[in-house]
Design a protein around this motif. Structure first.
Motif, PDB file in Angstrom:
ATOM      1  N   GLU A   3      -0.952  52.397  38.926  1.00 29.11           N
ATOM      2  CA  GLU A   3      -0.601  51.040  39.316  1.00 29.11           C
ATOM      3  C   GLU A   3       0.075  51.080  40.673  1.00 29.11           C
ATOM      4  O   GLU A   3       0.895  51.968  40.944  1.00 29.11           O
ATOM      5  CB  GLU A   3       0.338  50.421  38.287  1.00 29.11           C
ATOM      6  CG  GLU A   3       0.726  48.987  38.633  1.00 29.11           C
ATOM      7  CD  GLU A   3       1.744  48.392  37.681  1.00 29.11           C
ATOM      8  OE1 GLU A   3       2.284  47.316  38.002  1.00 29.11           O
ATOM      9  OE2 GLU A   3       2.005  49.015  36.628  1.00 29.11           O
ATOM     10  N   ASN A   5       1.837  48.641  44.056  1.00 29.89           N
ATOM     11  CA  ASN A   5       2.485  47.377  44.409  1.00 29.89           C
ATOM     12  C   ASN A   5       1.572  46.607  45.352  1.00 29.89           C
ATOM     13  O   ASN A   5       1.317  47.065  46.469  1.00 29.89           O
ATOM     14  CB  ASN A   5       3.832  47.658  45.079  1.00 29.89           C
ATOM     15  CG  ASN A   5       4.585  46.374  45.385  1.00 29.89           C
ATOM     16  OD1 ASN A   5       4.068  45.262  45.274  1.00 29.89           O
ATOM     17  ND2 ASN A   5       5.835  46.528  45.790  1.00 29.89           N
ATOM     18  N   PRO A   6       1.066  45.456  44.933  1.00 30.92           N
ATOM     19  CA  PRO A   6       0.145  44.697  45.794  1.00 30.92           C
ATOM     20  C   PRO A   6       0.722  44.392  47.172  1.00 30.92           C
ATOM     21  O   PRO A   6      -0.011  44.338  48.164  1.00 30.92           O
ATOM     22  CB  PRO A   6      -0.090  43.407  45.001  1.00 30.92           C
ATOM     23  CG  PRO A   6       0.215  43.765  43.593  1.00 30.92           C
ATOM     24  CD  PRO A   6       1.310  44.779  43.658  1.00 30.92           C
ATOM     25  N   THR A  19      -5.563  36.377  41.609  1.00 33.75           N
ATOM     26  CA  THR A  19      -5.418  37.072  40.329  1.00 33.75           C
ATOM     27  C   THR A  19      -5.425  36.122  39.143  1.00 33.75           C
ATOM     28  O   THR A  19      -6.015  36.406  38.091  1.00 33.75           O
ATOM     29  CB  THR A  19      -4.118  37.903  40.307  1.00 33.75           C
ATOM     30  OG1 THR A  19      -4.183  38.885  41.343  1.00 33.75           O
ATOM     31  CG2 THR A  19      -3.943  38.608  38.973  1.00 33.75           C
ATOM     32  N   PRO A  70      -8.023  44.696  40.237  1.00 35.93           N
ATOM     33  CA  PRO A  70      -7.035  44.023  39.392  1.00 35.93           C
ATOM     34  C   PRO A  70      -7.347  44.269  37.917  1.00 35.93           C
ATOM     35  O   PRO A  70      -8.468  44.047  37.472  1.00 35.93           O
ATOM     36  CB  PRO A  70      -7.208  42.545  39.765  1.00 35.93           C
ATOM     37  CG  PRO A  70      -8.625  42.434  40.239  1.00 35.93           C
ATOM     38  CD  PRO A  70      -8.948  43.747  40.887  1.00 35.93           C
ATOM     39  N   GLY A  73      -3.632  41.814  35.154  1.00 35.23           N
ATOM     40  CA  GLY A  73      -2.572  41.232  35.962  1.00 35.23           C
ATOM     41  C   GLY A  73      -1.882  42.196  36.902  1.00 35.23           C
ATOM     42  O   GLY A  73      -0.922  41.827  37.588  1.00 35.23           O
ATOM     43  N   LYS A  74      -2.357  43.434  36.939  1.00 33.29           N
ATOM     44  CA  LYS A  74      -1.778  44.451  37.827  1.00 33.29           C
ATOM     45  C   LYS A  74      -2.846  44.929  38.806  1.00 33.29           C
ATOM     46  O   LYS A  74      -4.040  44.721  38.591  1.00 33.29           O
ATOM     47  CB  LYS A  74      -1.260  45.635  37.005  1.00 33.29           C
ATOM     48  CG  LYS A  74      -0.198  45.256  35.981  1.00 33.29           C
ATOM     49  CD  LYS A  74       0.175  46.451  35.127  1.00 33.29           C
ATOM     50  CE  LYS A  74       1.195  46.057  34.065  1.00 33.29           C
ATOM     51  NZ  LYS A  74       1.563  47.206  33.188  1.00 33.29           N
ATOM     52  N   LEU A  75      -2.398  45.561  39.871  1.00 36.83           N
ATOM     53  CA  LEU A  75      -3.337  46.139  40.832  1.00 36.83           C
ATOM     54  C   LEU A  75      -3.340  47.650  40.643  1.00 36.83           C
ATOM     55  O   LEU A  75      -2.289  48.290  40.678  1.00 36.83           O
ATOM     56  CB  LEU A  75      -2.930  45.784  42.265  1.00 36.83           C
ATOM     57  CG  LEU A  75      -4.039  45.916  43.325  1.00 36.83           C
ATOM     58  CD1 LEU A  75      -5.220  44.997  42.996  1.00 36.83           C
ATOM     59  CD2 LEU A  75      -3.510  45.594  44.713  1.00 36.83           C
ATOM     60  N   VAL A  76      -4.531  48.204  40.421  1.00 35.95           N
ATOM     61  CA  VAL A  76      -4.662  49.624  40.093  1.00 35.95           C
ATOM     62  C   VAL A  76      -5.518  50.320  41.140  1.00 35.95           C
ATOM     63  O   VAL A  76      -6.546  49.781  41.571  1.00 35.95           O
ATOM     64  CB  VAL A  76      -5.297  49.795  38.693  1.00 35.95           C
ATOM     65  CG1 VAL A  76      -5.558  51.263  38.390  1.00 35.95           C
ATOM     66  CG2 VAL A  76      -4.398  49.170  37.628  1.00 35.95           C
TER      67      VAL A  76
END
Length: 204
Positions: A3, A5-6, A19, A70, A73-76
């Motif tokens: 993961e 941090n966008p 998102t 995405p 709900g997270k950016l990976v």
């Protein structure tokens, strides 16, 4: 995969904007010249679909945005890429098969043949959860201009669909559709990917 941090990426604004959008997917259509794929497929005894998947993977690796997706709900960020293909299994239904991408065509071909045969026989999907997977669906028995994929809200992966290629006097063409999540990339990235795909086909 990890993961990230966008706000520390070039996708910060897109993440904030798209998102939670009810329909964040965008679809592009393009007609490719696949004459070279036909020639290599016939002269080397290689499957057309395998060659198409390899060229897709090769084009992907040149664009950084393909390694970020995405998820829930997270950016990976992923370290590796895989190409998915839909396989007709022994029951007459279809199963899903992820093939790890390799720059070495011979390695990719070996994995493609082994894994698609395994999935066809066992009727069990082969998933690579630790790779960023681009989905593909080849409806080669049908003459279609393109398709817009369904957005489930579960899978945000990019997806390509194509049908039967068309033979002309001087070249053979294939209409493709490419669907992507706007958080992952912008239109310029998608257009560049499709241009790179055409170049990889020509260079095969």
């Amino acid at each position: 995969m990890e993961e990230i941090n966008p706000k520390e990426t070039t996708r910060a604004y897109a993440f904030e904007t798209w998102t939670k959008a009810p329909m964040p997917m965008v679809t592009f259509f393009k007609t490719l010249d696949v004459s070279r794929l036909i020639k290599v497929s016939r002269s080397k005894g290689l499957k057309f679909n395998m060659l198409m998947c390899w060229c897709i993977g090769k084009a992907e690796t040149s664009i950084e945005e393909f390694y970020v997706l995405p998820v829930a709900g997270k950016l990976v960020r992923y370290d590796t890429i895989a190409v998915n293909t839909i396989v007709a299994n022994k029951t007459g239904e279809v199963s899903s098969c992820d093939i790890p991408f390799s720059n070495d065509l011979a390695v990719f071909n070996t994995d493609y043949l082994r894994l698609t045969s395994q999935v066809a026989e066992t009727c069990e999907n082969h998933d690579l959860a630790d790779s960023m997977v681009i989905g593909t669906s080849a409806l080669v028995q049908y003459d279609i201009d393109g398709a817009v994929g369904m957005y489930s809200g579960i899978f945000n992966n990019p997806f390509m669909i194509w049908g039967r290629y068309r033979k002309g006097w001087f070249k053979t063409t294939l209409s493709v559709s490419f669907q992507f999540h706007h958080t992952q990339m912008d239109g310029a990235h998608a257009a560049r990917f499709l241009d790179l795909l055409q170049k990889e086909i020509h260079a095969l």
